[in-house]
Design an enzyme around this catalytic site. Structure first.
Site, PDB file in Angstrom:
ATOM      1  N   HIS A  49      20.355  16.191  28.354  1.00 29.53           N
ATOM      2  CA  HIS A  49      21.129  14.964  28.106  1.00 29.53           C
ATOM      3  C   HIS A  49      21.534  14.266  29.418  1.00 29.53           C
ATOM      4  O   HIS A  49      21.979  13.127  29.385  1.00 29.53           O
ATOM      5  CB  HIS A  49      22.313  15.232  27.171  1.00 29.53           C
ATOM      6  CG  HIS A  49      23.541  15.800  27.815  1.00 29.53           C
ATOM      7  ND1 HIS A  49      23.851  17.140  27.786  1.00 29.53           N
ATOM      8  CD2 HIS A  49      24.552  15.205  28.481  1.00 29.53           C
ATOM      9  CE1 HIS A  49      24.997  17.339  28.411  1.00 29.53           C
ATOM     10  NE2 HIS A  49      25.459  16.180  28.846  1.00 29.53           N
ATOM     11  N   ASP A  74      18.936  21.878  25.310  1.00 32.46           N
ATOM     12  CA  ASP A  74      19.506  20.917  26.265  1.00 32.46           C
ATOM     13  C   ASP A  74      19.153  21.313  27.707  1.00 32.46           C
ATOM     14  O   ASP A  74      20.042  21.561  28.526  1.00 32.46           O
ATOM     15  CB  ASP A  74      21.025  20.837  26.058  1.00 32.46           C
ATOM     16  CG  ASP A  74      21.658  19.635  26.757  1.00 32.46           C
ATOM     17  OD1 ASP A  74      20.907  18.765  27.243  1.00 32.46           O
ATOM     18  OD2 ASP A  74      22.904  19.579  26.820  1.00 32.46           O
ATOM     19  N   SER A 124      28.357  18.668  33.031  1.00 35.48           N
ATOM     20  CA  SER A 124      27.124  18.932  32.293  1.00 35.48           C
ATOM     21  C   SER A 124      25.938  19.103  33.217  1.00 35.48           C
ATOM     22  O   SER A 124      25.837  18.417  34.239  1.00 35.48           O
ATOM     23  CB  SER A 124      26.809  17.778  31.352  1.00 35.48           C
ATOM     24  OG  SER A 124      27.511  17.923  30.170  1.00 35.48           O
ATOM     25  N   GLY A 125      25.052  20.012  32.825  1.00 33.66           N
ATOM     26  CA  GLY A 125      23.863  20.267  33.615  1.00 33.66           C
ATOM     27  C   GLY A 125      24.111  21.312  34.691  1.00 33.66           C
ATOM     28  O   GLY A 125      23.186  21.887  35.236  1.00 33.66           O
TER      29      GLY A 125
HETATM   30  N1  ARG Z   1      28.793  16.868  27.862  1.00 31.70           N
HETATM   31  C1  ARG Z   1      29.618  16.957  29.015  1.00 31.70           C
HETATM   32  C2  ARG Z   1      28.950  16.301  30.203  1.00 31.70           C
HETATM   33  O1  ARG Z   1      28.068  15.509  29.983  1.00 31.70           O
HETATM   34  C3  ARG Z   1      30.100  18.368  29.277  1.00 31.70           C
HETATM   35  C4  ARG Z   1      31.145  18.689  28.328  1.00 31.70           C
HETATM   36  C5  ARG Z   1      31.646  20.057  28.424  1.00 31.70           C
HETATM   37  N2  ARG Z   1      32.771  20.087  27.564  1.00 31.70           N
HETATM   38  C6  ARG Z   1      33.590  21.105  27.447  1.00 31.70           C
HETATM   39  N3  ARG Z   1      34.643  20.982  26.712  1.00 31.70           N
HETATM   40  N4  ARG Z   1      33.339  22.223  28.057  1.00 31.70           N
HETATM   41  O2  ARG Z   1      29.367  16.403  31.334  1.00 31.70           O
END
Ligand code: ARG
Length: 254
Positions: free
Chosen positions: A68, A115, A207-208
């Site tokens: 993503h 992902d 993320s990532g």
């Molecule tokens: N989807 C988020 C990002 O793009 C990461 C979210 C992680 N969330 C969590 N509550 N641990 O950075």
């Protein structure tokens, strides 16, 4: 006597809780991490230098990140920043555009699994890579295992991202706990980690990025509801499950 002990203990606990809350300005509930100790930690920016995700150097010219984070972007709109702990320190490390982007072919959305993405860099970077977990590493995901998460993401649910690399340690939760928190959780492809009371977590911008234990990259920060909320753990890609798909992309010559 018993009453007094309980009182003293709860006062002590309350003080400890306040202490934790005050130190909450990191990942969420974490602390600074050095790039020297974590040379494989990288962040992704757009061409203007705005950081939006994390990643991990898994081979000298390969960065593992979340699908993503890479979806819908072309290599020339992307920069991998390595060897730089302070996002504003342009003189440390390097910022390079990848030459190609591989996204898992079954990827649809983070909460459905798969992902994962791999960015191929134009040349090897002079930083130590971190190997990813393989099929035989299932034990690293045992509930209760304390894993380390790193990133430059937000330090509060609606806050700003961090200037410096941060880290936090969270326990892996059993699958039934993750499923209770999120009905769409896919046990075979994901794991979740965090304290039942929340407070310590990854957040947007992380993320990532890496989840590390035992000198291996075991996960990729993927999703969660809000950040650091009670009963809402962070959800991570269970990398051992994707080792077979990743090997030919990360080690094409072998
Ligand atoms: N989807 C988020 C990002 O793009 C990461 C979210 C992680 N969330 C969590 N509550 N641990 O950075």
């Amino acid at each position: 006597m018993r009453r007094l002990l309980v009182l003293v203990l709860s006062a002590l606990l309350a003080t400890a809780a306040v202490g934790t809350a005050a130190a909450d300005e990191r990942i969420i509930g974490g602390e600074r991490a050095s790039i020297e100790a974590n040379p494989w930690a990288v962040h992704l920016t757009d061409v203007r230098g705005n950081q939006f995700c994390g990643g991990t150097l898994v081979a000298p010219a390969k960065v593992l990140t979340a699908a993503h984070c890479a979806l819908g972007r072309s290599p020339r709109d992307l920069r991998v920043v390595a060897g730089r702990e302070d996002k504003q320190d342009r003189r440390s490390g390097v910022s390079v555009a990848p030459v190609s982007i591989w996204i898992h072919k079954q990827y649809v959305s983070a909460d459905k699994g798969e992902d994962v993405a791999v960015l191929t860099l134009p040349e090897a970077l002079p930083y130590e890579p971190l190997p990813f977990a393989e099929e035989a590493d299932a034990a690293l995901y045992e509930p209760g295992t304390r894993v380390r998460v790193l990133g430059w993401g937000r330090t509060a649910e609606n806050g700003r991202t961090s200037r410096y690399l941060l880290q936090a340690t969270v326990p892996v939760q059993p699958d039934d706990y993750c499923l209770d928190a999120y009905p769409q959780f896919v046990s075979a492809d994901m794991f979740c980690a965090g304290y039942e009371g929340g407070r310590v977590d990854t957040c947007q911008g992380d993320s990532g990025g890496p989840v590390v234990v035992g000198g291996k990259l075991i996960g990729v920060t993927s999703w969660g509801e809000g950040c650091a909320r009670r009963g809402k753990p962070g959800v991570y890609v269970q990398l051992s499950r994707y080792a077979q798909d990743l090997r030919p992309v990360v080690y094409p010559e072998s």
